[in-house]
Write a protein that holds these residues in place. Structure first.
Motif, mmCIF file in Angstrom:
data_model
loop_
_atom_site.group_PDB
_atom_site.id
_atom_site.type_symbol
_atom_site.label_atom_id
_atom_site.label_comp_id
_atom_site.label_asym_id
_atom_site.label_seq_id
_atom_site.Cartn_x
_atom_site.Cartn_y
_atom_site.Cartn_z
ATOM 1 N N LYS A 1 1.185 -1.493 -0.465
ATOM 2 C CA LYS A 1 0.181 0.168 0.565
ATOM 3 C C LYS A 1 0.670 1.536 -0.168
ATOM 4 O O LYS A 1 1.850 1.093 0.520
ATOM 5 C CB LYS A 1 -0.713 0.300 1.420
ATOM 6 C CG LYS A 1 -1.732 -1.401 1.043
ATOM 7 C CD LYS A 1 -3.028 -0.774 2.297
ATOM 8 C CE LYS A 1 -2.491 -0.985 4.025
ATOM 9 N NZ LYS A 1 -2.805 -1.439 4.910
ATOM 10 N N LEU A 2 0.861 2.220 -0.738
ATOM 11 C CA LEU A 2 0.618 3.783 -0.236
ATOM 12 C C LEU A 2 0.250 3.854 1.191
ATOM 13 O O LEU A 2 -1.010 4.449 1.230
ATOM 14 C CB LEU A 2 0.404 4.837 -1.874
ATOM 15 C CG LEU A 2 1.318 3.887 -3.266
ATOM 16 C CD1 LEU A 2 0.552 4.600 -3.960
ATOM 17 C CD2 LEU A 2 2.557 4.315 -3.230
ATOM 18 N N MET A 3 1.548 4.982 1.552
ATOM 19 C CA MET A 3 0.564 5.917 2.636
ATOM 20 C C MET A 3 1.414 6.824 2.685
ATOM 21 O O MET A 3 1.728 7.680 1.596
ATOM 22 C CB MET A 3 1.108 5.353 3.722
ATOM 23 C CG MET A 3 1.130 3.496 4.445
ATOM 24 S SD MET A 3 0.638 2.806 5.550
ATOM 25 C CE MET A 3 -0.004 3.478 6.793
ATOM 26 N N VAL A 4 0.684 8.042 3.680
ATOM 27 C CA VAL A 4 1.168 8.939 3.693
ATOM 28 C C VAL A 4 2.502 9.403 4.887
ATOM 29 O O VAL A 4 1.436 8.766 6.009
ATOM 30 C CB VAL A 4 0.281 10.440 3.827
ATOM 31 C CG1 VAL A 4 0.337 11.853 3.615
ATOM 32 C CG2 VAL A 4 -1.390 10.373 2.170
ATOM 33 N N ALA A 5 3.209 9.838 4.831
ATOM 34 C CA ALA A 5 3.907 10.085 6.274
ATOM 35 C C ALA A 5 3.455 11.381 6.910
ATOM 36 O O ALA A 5 4.329 12.354 5.436
ATOM 37 C CB ALA A 5 5.251 9.763 5.959
ATOM 38 N N VAL A 6 3.129 12.060 7.734
ATOM 39 C CA VAL A 6 3.443 13.252 7.963
ATOM 40 C C VAL A 6 3.747 13.554 9.593
ATOM 41 O O VAL A 6 3.891 12.638 10.224
ATOM 42 C CB VAL A 6 1.317 13.322 8.198
ATOM 43 C CG1 VAL A 6 0.863 13.089 6.780
ATOM 44 C CG2 VAL A 6 0.304 12.947 9.310
ATOM 45 N N PRO A 7 3.970 14.622 10.022
ATOM 46 C CA PRO A 7 4.119 15.110 11.271
ATOM 47 C C PRO A 7 3.334 14.368 12.124
ATOM 48 O O PRO A 7 2.318 14.799 11.965
ATOM 49 C CB PRO A 7 4.161 16.132 10.830
ATOM 50 C CG PRO A 7 4.869 16.774 9.597
ATOM 51 C CD PRO A 7 3.866 15.911 9.452
ATOM 52 N N GLN A 8 4.134 14.212 13.548
ATOM 53 C CA GLN A 8 2.943 14.367 14.667
ATOM 54 C C GLN A 8 1.920 14.640 14.808
ATOM 55 O O GLN A 8 0.995 14.547 15.525
ATOM 56 C CB GLN A 8 3.001 13.827 16.009
ATOM 57 C CG GLN A 8 3.971 13.930 16.362
ATOM 58 C CD GLN A 8 5.058 13.671 17.848
ATOM 59 O OE1 GLN A 8 5.420 12.360 18.379
ATOM 60 N NE2 GLN A 8 6.126 14.243 18.286
ATOM 61 N N HIS A 9 2.757 15.958 14.598
ATOM 62 C CA HIS A 9 1.812 17.387 14.920
ATOM 63 C C HIS A 9 0.767 17.933 14.142
ATOM 64 O O HIS A 9 0.175 18.267 13.978
ATOM 65 C CB HIS A 9 2.672 18.383 15.865
ATOM 66 C CG HIS A 9 3.000 17.494 16.756
ATOM 67 N ND1 HIS A 9 2.019 17.418 18.399
ATOM 68 C CD2 HIS A 9 4.599 18.023 17.207
ATOM 69 C CE1 HIS A 9 3.272 16.972 18.923
ATOM 70 N NE2 HIS A 9 4.552 17.328 18.111
ATOM 71 N N SER A 10 0.892 16.959 12.862
ATOM 72 C CA SER A 10 -0.084 17.619 12.031
ATOM 73 C C SER A 10 -1.357 17.426 11.680
ATOM 74 O O SER A 10 -2.034 16.017 12.461
ATOM 75 C CB SER A 10 0.140 17.364 10.464
ATOM 76 O OG SER A 10 -0.583 16.928 9.652
#
Length: 300
Positions: free
Chosen positions: A168-177
């Motif tokens: 799967k493709l996923m979105v990596a984001v900052p934990q505070h986003s």
């Protein structure tokens, strides 16, 4: 007839920047070195260097001879290393490359370990290179097996690529986003976010796939102020500088502070392929076949 010694002498002169320094490194007289280069040019029937009292410059033919000649000498050195391995009972060295988005997951690492156990005389030389570059390296004989993120855009007549799995493709984001609080996000929702890794529609692999997925939805990712297409992008995301669309496996190497969100309910997938020459050395073919069987047996 041109000798390997003349190849070596010419390369040494260019890299040293002068006849005198090259002569010192080669432990020969400068006059003897000059004579060898003159004989080389006579054999080629073209000048390789233009000289004056203090310096020289490469002619176009000299530049070509330097680049190709250096590669020839490197190939010879590699052949000697492999021959020594064979002489000591080893079967040979196999050069395996993988892209930064194809990390050596437990599935891949275990399959490699099993293949090495079957082929006891093999030594693996593992390095990292973008997917598009890997197929060229294999085509030109500087690598043997590539683990690439599909698709690859350049077509090489002697290269074959076999699928070895999808994820799967996923979105990596900052934990505070704000995105970090979501369990799932649709790709279209990301149009206003800054991307650490800007996909390129003319570059293969993950970059090409992501670019086309975004363009199909009518947007192209906005660039963040810090950009990276390598594994360092996860550190930039952790610092709050942007987001990236990445394969699911990247969770294994993520630093604290990065959250991975399911993308479009897990419908968007990316595929990994194994690239080899169609008519490779029998040892490489046998190792690749064993590796494929191991990967098929170890399903994620």
């Amino acid at each position: 007839m041109i000798s390997l010694k003349q190849f070596k002498y010419f390369i040494e002169i260019v890299e040293a920047g002068s006849y005198s320094r090259a002569a010192e490194k080669l432990y020969i007289a400068q006059s003897a070195l000059s004579r060898q280069i003159k004989e080389l040019e006579d054999e080629l029937q073209t000048p390789l260097l233009t000289r004056d009292a203090r310096q020289f410059e490469l002619t176009p033919a000299g530049q070509l001879f330097f680049e190709r000649g250096k590669r020839i000498l490197e190939d010879i050195d590699d052949t000697l290393v492999q021959a020594r391995h064979v002489g000591k009972g080893a079967q040979g060295v196999i050069r395996l490359q993988h892209s930064s988005s194809v990390i050596l997951t437990p599935r891949i690492s275990n399959a490699l370990a099993q293949a090495l156990e079957v082929h006891a005389g093999v030594t693996l030389d593992v390095s990292m290179l973008p997917s598009e570059n890997q197929t060229l390296e294999i085509e030109e004989g500087r690598a043997d097996i590539g683990l690439v993120r599909l698709p690859t855009l350049r077509r090489h007549p002697h290269i074959q690529v076999q699928d070895i799995g999808s994820e799967k493709l996923m979105v990596a984001v900052p934990q505070h986003s704000p995105l970090a609080a979501l369990e799932n996000v649709d790709l279209a929702q990301l149009s206003e976010y800054a991307f650490i890794s800007i996909p390129h529609k003319d570059r293969g692999g993950l970059s090409y796939l992501v670019a086309n997925l975004c363009l199909e939805l009518g947007f192209f990712p906005k660039p963040a102020r810090a950009l990276s297409r390598k594994s360092s992008q996860l550190n930039l995301i952790a610092a709050g500088l942007g987001i990236a669309i990445v394969p699911e496996c990247m969770q294994l190497t993520a630093p604290p502070g990065v959250r991975f969100i399911t993308l479009s309910h897990g419908r968007l997938m990316t595929t990994v392929g194994m690239a080899t020459r169609r008519e490779a050395d029998p040892l490489i073919t046998a190792f690749a076949t064993t590796l494929l069987a191991g990967l098929d047996a170890i399903q994620t």
